[in-house]
Design an enzyme around this catalytic site. Sequence first.
Site, short mmCIF file in Angstrom:
data_model
loop_
_atom_site.label_atom_id
_atom_site.label_comp_id
_atom_site.label_asym_id
_atom_site.label_seq_id
_atom_site.Cartn_x
_atom_site.Cartn_y
_atom_site.Cartn_z
NE ARG A 266 40.00 -7.49 21.81
CZ ARG A 266 40.49 -8.49 21.70
NH1 ARG A 266 40.31 -9.25 20.68
NH2 ARG A 266 41.29 -8.72 22.68
CB THR A 267 33.99 -6.83 15.32
OG1 THR A 267 35.31 -6.20 15.38
CG2 THR A 267 33.14 -6.10 14.45
CE LYS B 75 27.03 -27.18 2.79
NZ LYS B 75 25.59 -27.54 3.57
NE ARG C 103 35.63 -8.21 10.87
CZ ARG C 103 36.74 -7.85 11.76
NH1 ARG C 103 37.56 -8.81 12.33
NH2 ARG C 103 36.68 -6.50 12.38
CG HIS D 143 36.99 -2.40 11.43
ND1 HIS D 143 35.66 -2.39 11.62
CD2 HIS D 143 37.61 -3.17 12.04
CE1 HIS D 143 35.49 -3.13 12.64
NE2 HIS D 143 36.65 -3.49 12.90
#
Length: 323
Positions: A68-69, A96, A118, A146
């Site tokens: 969604r975000t 890596k 995020r 958030h």
Amino acid sequence: MTGEPRFFAGLNGGGRHLLGLQGMHPTRIEPFLDLAESYVLLNRSRKTQRDRLRGLTLINLFFEDSTRTRTSFELAGKRLGADVINMSVSTSSVNKGETLLDTAATLNAMRTDLLVVRHGQSGAPALLAQKVDAGVINAGDGTHEHPTQALLDALTIRRRCGRLQGLTVAICGDVAHSRVARSNIHLLTAMGSQVRVVGPPTLVPAAIDQLGVSVHHDMDEGLDGADVVMMLRLQRERMSGGLVPSAREYFRFFGLDAARLGRAKPGALVMHPGPMNRGVEIDSAVADHPEQSVIQEQVEMGVAVRMAVLDMLARAQTGGRPG
């Protein structure tokens, strides 16, 4: 950029980053919600403003999955004319062994203008904001904040109720692991809402009342007379140990069904940031209620809110000039 990163400072404040909502004044929140409202109307008219971010590069850097975000930010950026790049961390150099600061140096070399981050660790977006030239938007960091989710929740409530001040909002469920809950507490209390947090003692932080909320461990008591009921996802992936009983027992005591919703005010709004665990924290009949549930409206508001965030940070990046 030198010195400490500046948190987002409102429409005319010149803030370069949106890292969190703690301490944001209502006079900075309201103009933002007004701009987001204008983007709701623009989106519904199926028009765009592709000149707003033309020539700017937006990178979505997601260390955690979020359909969604990430999709909402991607759509917002494209509707404003930005060049949008989604960096898949699972296939990037980060997996890596590249450090977060190495990633910052790489992003600077790419001349990135706006960076949506995020990350599973609280504070990661703030660290990047100190190291990159781009405007940084926190799309969720650990259990910290958030901010765009809380802003879209506020816009949804304001559109339905006409105000935020004086409303009683019950935030229910897994508060301890919820960055959504924290951002909503900061925003709603700043705007004059009466906020209750409702959940089992194992899922409610011990000192959360210091944020200006009332704490309830009985669901019926917590919902009594509430204008808005905001359910939270049970985040088992962030839990260590047996903090909750079985899903059936959790729903029995802290799930939202029609009978329990009846304790709130008639017509109370039902919200959920998604994804939902149906039958665990919320009953399908309540989640899909045609009048009271605003869960799909929250998704729509998410695009408008993120368009407004990108617009404002782009103005800060370009000295107030659009595009």
